[in-house]
Design a protein around this motif. Structure first.
Motif, mmCIF file in Angstrom:
data_model
loop_
_atom_site.group_PDB
_atom_site.id
_atom_site.type_symbol
_atom_site.label_atom_id
_atom_site.label_comp_id
_atom_site.label_asym_id
_atom_site.label_seq_id
_atom_site.Cartn_x
_atom_site.Cartn_y
_atom_site.Cartn_z
ATOM 1 N N PRO A 64 0.818 -1.221 0.000
ATOM 2 C CA PRO A 64 0.000 0.000 0.000
ATOM 3 C C PRO A 64 0.849 1.268 0.000
ATOM 4 O O PRO A 64 0.501 2.264 -0.620
ATOM 5 C CB PRO A 64 -0.826 -0.131 1.286
ATOM 6 C CG PRO A 64 -0.938 -1.596 1.502
ATOM 7 C CD PRO A 64 0.382 -2.165 1.038
ATOM 8 N N VAL A 65 2.012 1.229 0.696
ATOM 9 C CA VAL A 65 2.899 2.392 0.701
ATOM 10 C C VAL A 65 3.443 2.644 -0.697
ATOM 11 O O VAL A 65 3.511 3.783 -1.163
ATOM 12 C CB VAL A 65 4.066 2.185 1.701
ATOM 13 C CG1 VAL A 65 5.079 3.310 1.573
ATOM 14 C CG2 VAL A 65 3.529 2.119 3.133
ATOM 15 N N ASP A 66 3.818 1.563 -1.401
ATOM 16 C CA ASP A 66 4.273 1.690 -2.788
ATOM 17 C C ASP A 66 3.186 2.319 -3.645
ATOM 18 O O ASP A 66 3.459 3.176 -4.482
ATOM 19 C CB ASP A 66 4.628 0.315 -3.366
ATOM 20 C CG ASP A 66 6.131 0.082 -3.412
ATOM 21 O OD1 ASP A 66 6.876 0.926 -2.869
ATOM 22 O OD2 ASP A 66 6.560 -0.931 -3.980
ATOM 23 N N SER A 67 1.948 1.873 -3.453
ATOM 24 C CA SER A 67 0.837 2.400 -4.249
ATOM 25 C C SER A 67 0.656 3.894 -4.028
ATOM 26 O O SER A 67 0.432 4.651 -4.983
ATOM 27 C CB SER A 67 -0.468 1.659 -3.897
ATOM 28 O OG SER A 67 -0.353 0.290 -4.197
ATOM 29 N N LEU A 68 0.770 4.330 -2.777
ATOM 30 C CA LEU A 68 0.670 5.756 -2.466
ATOM 31 C C LEU A 68 1.811 6.523 -3.132
ATOM 32 O O LEU A 68 1.598 7.594 -3.717
ATOM 33 C CB LEU A 68 0.702 5.966 -0.949
ATOM 34 C CG LEU A 68 0.742 7.419 -0.460
ATOM 35 C CD1 LEU A 68 -0.481 8.181 -0.930
ATOM 36 C CD2 LEU A 68 0.841 7.459 1.066
ATOM 37 N N ARG A 69 3.016 5.968 -3.087
ATOM 38 C CA ARG A 69 4.174 6.625 -3.716
ATOM 39 C C ARG A 69 3.992 6.719 -5.229
ATOM 40 O O ARG A 69 4.381 7.710 -5.845
ATOM 41 C CB ARG A 69 5.453 5.861 -3.376
ATOM 42 C CG ARG A 69 5.853 5.958 -1.918
ATOM 43 C CD ARG A 69 7.046 5.077 -1.616
ATOM 44 N NE ARG A 69 8.268 5.623 -2.194
ATOM 45 C CZ ARG A 69 9.361 4.887 -2.426
ATOM 46 N NH1 ARG A 69 9.375 3.593 -2.156
ATOM 47 N NH2 ARG A 69 10.431 5.450 -2.935
#
Length: 199
Positions: A64-69
């Motif tokens: 999810p952090v990758d997706s936000l980035r």
């Protein structure tokens, strides 16, 4: 058809992979696929599925952090993507995120809303200052670059401390954000003059 960037965003490739693809073809951030979707639509849709624990793809390697980035990276490349309608049924990426009342969507939704507000407001307004404060609070270091992209002369229109420009140039240089560096040079040519002569 779809470009590699569409596929990477739709199948949630890791952030570094998306970044490499975007660096090799920056204009892809503005290109629509056969359904009228730009990469930001696909990145937001994938994040929706991710936070709802829906099946995404066997190729899904992004957190999810990758997706936000990825969403923020796409906004940095093309801030106006937040307002781009994706064909008849897709709406804008902001509308996609707004239609889902999911707590975990807050980070994505706030990022989209902030860029949307930045586009709509005057650089002299309190709203503009609030958005820039928000960028700094969440540690979105390229917020200044987005402001420069959206309001090309915002350094002229704000009470920007000229002493902070070298820091900005150094920061954008470290990020390889040459477009932001060029924008500063265009906005403030006086920085590169000494006694009436170019340095």
């Amino acid at each position: 058809g779809q470009l590699p960037l569409h596929i990477a965003c739709g199948f949630a490739a890791p952030f570094e992979s998306v970044k490499l693809i975007l660096e090799s073809h920056p204009k892809a951030a503005k290109e629509a696929d056969m359904d009228g979707r730009i990469p930001l639509h696909l990145a937001v849709c994938h994040y929706l599925h991710k936070v709802q624990n829906l099946h995404t793809s066997v190729f899904d390697k992004a957190s999810p952090v990758d997706s936000l980035r990825v969403v923020r990276l796409l906004l940095e490349e093309n801030p106006w993507a937040v307002k781009t309608k994706g064909g008849r049924k897709w709406g804008t990426p902001l509308e996609l995120a707004s239609n889902k009342r999911i707590t975990n969507m807050r980070s994505i939704l706030h990022s989209l809303m902030a860029v949307n507000d930045l586009i709509d407001c005057d650089p002299l307004s309190e709203d503009f200052a609030d958005v820039m404060t928000y960028f700094r609070e969440i540690g979105w270091s390229r917020g200044d670059a987005i402001a420069l992209e959206v309001h090309q002369n915002y350094l002229h229109h704000t009470n920007f401390d000229i002493k902070g420009v070298p820091h900005l140039l150094a920061k954008f240089g470290r990020d390889d954000n040459l477009r932001a560096v060029c924008r500063i040079v265009q906005c403030m040519p006086m920085l590169f003059e000494s006694n009436g002569h170019d340095i």
